[in-house]
Design a protein around this motif. Structure first.
Motif, PDB file in Angstrom:
ATOM      1  N   TYR A  77       0.838  -1.196   0.000  1.00 12.29           N
ATOM      2  CA  TYR A  77       0.000   0.000   0.000  1.00 12.29           C
ATOM      3  C   TYR A  77       0.877   1.253   0.000  1.00 12.29           C
ATOM      4  CZ  TYR A  77      -3.263   3.556   1.548  1.00 12.29           C
ATOM      5  OH  TYR A  77      -4.005   4.690   1.648  1.00 12.29           O
ATOM      6  N   GLY A  78       0.585   2.190  -0.908  1.00  9.99           N
ATOM      7  CA  GLY A  78       1.340   3.436  -0.978  1.00  9.99           C
ATOM      8  C   GLY A  78       2.485   3.352  -1.979  1.00  9.99           C
ATOM      9  N   ASN A  79       3.354   4.336  -1.921  1.00 15.21           N
ATOM     10  CA  ASN A  79       4.493   4.411  -2.833  1.00 15.21           C
ATOM     11  C   ASN A  79       5.750   3.878  -2.156  1.00 15.21           C
ATOM     12  OD1 ASN A  79       3.002   5.699  -4.887  1.00 15.21           O
ATOM     13  ND2 ASN A  79       3.196   7.640  -3.791  1.00 15.21           N
ATOM     14  N   PRO A  80       6.400   2.892  -2.772  1.00  9.35           N
ATOM     15  CA  PRO A  80       7.603   2.337  -2.150  1.00  9.35           C
ATOM     16  C   PRO A  80       8.830   3.207  -2.426  1.00  9.35           C
ATOM     17  CG  PRO A  80       7.200   1.231  -4.214  1.00  9.35           C
ATOM     18  CD  PRO A  80       6.046   2.188  -3.999  1.00  9.35           C
ATOM     19  N   LEU A  81       9.826   3.067  -1.572  1.00 10.84           N
ATOM     20  CA  LEU A  81      11.157   3.580  -1.869  1.00 10.84           C
ATOM     21  C   LEU A  81      11.899   2.404  -2.486  1.00 10.84           C
ATOM     22  CD1 LEU A  81      11.868   5.687   1.304  1.00 10.84           C
ATOM     23  CD2 LEU A  81      11.376   6.514  -0.990  1.00 10.84           C
ATOM     24  N   GLU A  82      12.695   2.664  -3.509  1.00 12.18           N
ATOM     25  CA  GLU A  82      13.272   1.580  -4.306  1.00 12.18           C
ATOM     26  C   GLU A  82      14.738   1.841  -4.601  1.00 12.18           C
ATOM     27  OE1 GLU A  82      12.633   0.014  -8.859  1.00 12.18           O
ATOM     28  OE2 GLU A  82      10.837   0.445  -7.678  1.00 12.18           O
ATOM     29  N   MET A  83      15.520   0.762  -4.661  1.00 14.84           N
ATOM     30  CA  MET A  83      16.914   0.833  -5.092  1.00 14.84           C
ATOM     31  C   MET A  83      17.172  -0.321  -6.047  1.00 14.84           C
ATOM     32  SD  MET A  83      20.473   0.485  -2.963  1.00 14.84           S
ATOM     33  CE  MET A  83      20.888   2.183  -2.670  1.00 14.84           C
ATOM     34  N   THR A  84      17.761  -0.008  -7.191  1.00 18.37           N
ATOM     35  CA  THR A  84      18.165  -1.012  -8.164  1.00 18.37           C
ATOM     36  C   THR A  84      19.684  -1.084  -8.165  1.00 18.37           C
ATOM     37  OG1 THR A  84      16.219  -0.543  -9.509  1.00 18.37           O
ATOM     38  CG2 THR A  84      18.044  -1.687 -10.591  1.00 18.37           C
ATOM     39  N   LEU A  85      20.207  -2.294  -8.113  1.00 14.97           N
ATOM     40  CA  LEU A  85      21.654  -2.462  -8.095  1.00 14.97           C
ATOM     41  C   LEU A  85      22.248  -2.265  -9.483  1.00 14.97           C
ATOM     42  CD1 LEU A  85      22.013  -5.557  -5.750  1.00 14.97           C
ATOM     43  CD2 LEU A  85      22.328  -3.143  -5.189  1.00 14.97           C
ATOM     44  N   ARG A  86      23.477  -1.807  -9.497  1.00 11.17           N
ATOM     45  CA  ARG A  86      24.235  -1.641 -10.740  1.00 11.17           C
ATOM     46  C   ARG A  86      25.033  -2.905 -11.004  1.00 11.17           C
ATOM     47  NH1 ARG A  86      26.091   4.268  -8.637  1.00 11.17           N
ATOM     48  NH2 ARG A  86      24.091   5.291  -8.994  1.00 11.17           N
ATOM     49  N   ASP A  87      25.691  -2.955 -12.170  1.00  9.28           N
ATOM     50  CA  ASP A  87      26.523  -4.114 -12.498  1.00  9.28           C
ATOM     51  C   ASP A  87      27.590  -4.312 -11.427  1.00  9.28           C
ATOM     52  OD1 ASP A  87      25.117  -4.524 -14.815  1.00  9.28           O
ATOM     53  OD2 ASP A  87      26.556  -3.484 -16.103  1.00  9.28           O
ATOM     54  N   ASN A  88      27.840  -5.562 -11.081  1.00  9.46           N
ATOM     55  CA  ASN A  88      28.859  -5.933 -10.091  1.00  9.46           C
ATOM     56  C   ASN A  88      28.636  -5.287  -8.725  1.00  9.46           C
ATOM     57  OD1 ASN A  88      30.305  -7.543 -11.987  1.00  9.46           O
ATOM     58  ND2 ASN A  88      31.111  -5.644 -12.859  1.00  9.46           N
ATOM     59  N   GLU A  89      27.389  -5.054  -8.351  1.00 10.64           N
ATOM     60  CA  GLU A  89      27.049  -4.485  -7.054  1.00 10.64           C
ATOM     61  C   GLU A  89      26.125  -5.460  -6.334  1.00 10.64           C
ATOM     62  OE1 GLU A  89      25.690  -0.111  -5.416  1.00 10.64           O
ATOM     63  OE2 GLU A  89      24.723  -0.845  -7.241  1.00 10.64           O
ATOM     64  N   SER A  90      26.235  -5.545  -5.020  1.00 14.92           N
ATOM     65  CA  SER A  90      25.394  -6.448  -4.238  1.00 14.92           C
ATOM     66  C   SER A  90      25.086  -5.813  -2.884  1.00 14.92           C
ATOM     67  CB  SER A  90      26.093  -7.798  -4.041  1.00 14.92           C
ATOM     68  OG  SER A  90      27.341  -7.610  -3.389  1.00 14.92           O
ATOM     69  N   PHE A  91      24.054  -6.334  -2.225  1.00 18.35           N
ATOM     70  CA  PHE A  91      23.733  -5.895  -0.872  1.00 18.35           C
ATOM     71  C   PHE A  91      24.621  -6.662   0.097  1.00 18.35           C
ATOM     72  CE2 PHE A  91      19.594  -4.926  -2.934  1.00 18.35           C
ATOM     73  CZ  PHE A  91      19.588  -3.558  -2.681  1.00 18.35           C
ATOM     74  N   ILE A  92      25.364  -5.928   0.948  1.00 18.30           N
ATOM     75  CA  ILE A  92      26.302  -6.564   1.873  1.00 18.30           C
ATOM     76  C   ILE A  92      25.988  -6.259   3.338  1.00 18.30           C
ATOM     77  CG2 ILE A  92      28.166  -6.691   0.173  1.00 18.30           C
ATOM     78  CD1 ILE A  92      29.377  -4.200   1.732  1.00 18.30           C
ATOM     79  N   GLN A  93      24.956  -5.462   3.589  1.00 16.97           N
ATOM     80  CA  GLN A  93      24.585  -5.138   4.959  1.00 16.97           C
ATOM     81  C   GLN A  93      23.113  -4.751   5.006  1.00 16.97           C
ATOM     82  OE1 GLN A  93      26.841  -1.888   6.600  1.00 16.97           O
ATOM     83  NE2 GLN A  93      25.735  -1.896   8.532  1.00 16.97           N
ATOM     84  N   VAL A  94      22.440  -5.201   6.069  1.00 19.09           N
ATOM     85  CA  VAL A  94      21.063  -4.807   6.347  1.00 19.09           C
ATOM     86  C   VAL A  94      21.039  -4.391   7.812  1.00 19.09           C
ATOM     87  CG1 VAL A  94      18.639  -5.502   6.426  1.00 19.09           C
ATOM     88  CG2 VAL A  94      20.151  -6.483   4.682  1.00 19.09           C
ATOM     89  N   SER A  95      20.595  -3.191   8.082  1.00 16.08           N
ATOM     90  CA  SER A  95      20.526  -2.737   9.470  1.00 16.08           C
ATOM     91  C   SER A  95      19.241  -1.957   9.677  1.00 16.08           C
ATOM     92  CB  SER A  95      21.747  -1.884   9.826  1.00 16.08           C
ATOM     93  OG  SER A  95      21.840  -0.771   8.970  1.00 16.08           O
ATOM     94  N   GLY A  96      18.968  -1.606  10.923  1.00 13.68           N
ATOM     95  CA  GLY A  96      17.764  -0.843  11.198  1.00 13.68           C
ATOM     96  C   GLY A  96      17.408  -0.857  12.665  1.00 13.68           C
TER      97      GLY A  96
END
Length: 159
Positions: A77-96
């Protein structure tokens, strides 16, 4: 005969050596009420969408694997915030942060130092990262109650 024994002993020793472990799990945080979820899907994580409830807790999460978006976890519901990865990029940390039943803030950090931060900075902190070099986020799991994300854990592996 001795030669055959030595060869077979070498094979046995070689088979007994442990294989390196390239998978790790960041234990879930939050109260964990509601229904279990998992974003596990084939491919490499290449994007993330996060929905929040009016500058408060996290309402929904969706991951993209290669070019395919998973079904949103909880609500979209609503508008999401979004991130698209670039070439040779990955998610390496999740915090909050989490507090009293919900994940209030979540931040995803990439191997190139970019980040996406969503939600209200309120509650107890958590910080997830892989234990093996070269690992990246493979999927998220936890619980949701229909209104928001109540717990979250991260699964990491070399891809």
């Amino acid at each position: 005969m001795l030669h055959l024994f030595l060869i077979l002993s070498g094979v046995t020793l070689g088979m007994a050596m442990p294989l390196p472990d390239y998978y790790s799990y960041s234990t879930a945080v939050g109260d964990g009420s509601g229904t279990e979820y998992s974003t596990e899907y084939d491919g490499r994580v290449t994007g993330i969408r996060v929905w929040e409830h009016s500058n408060a807790y996290i309402r929904g999460i969706q991951l993209r694997y290669d070019g395919n978006w998973t079904t949103p976890v909880c609500t979209s519901y609503g508008n999401p915030l979004e991130m698209t990865l670039r070439d040779n990029e990955s998610f390496i940390q999740v915090s909050g942060k989490y507090y009293y039943g919900y994940i209030y803030e979540i931040m995803f950090v990439t191997s190139r130092g970019r980040s996406l931060k969503v939600g209200l900075s309120y509650g107890n902190s958590f910080n997830f990262y892989p234990t093996n070099d070269g690992s990246q986020l493979r999927f998220l799991s936890g619980r949701q109650n229909g209104n928001g994300i109540t717990s979250i854990g991260a699964h990491w592996a070399v891809y």
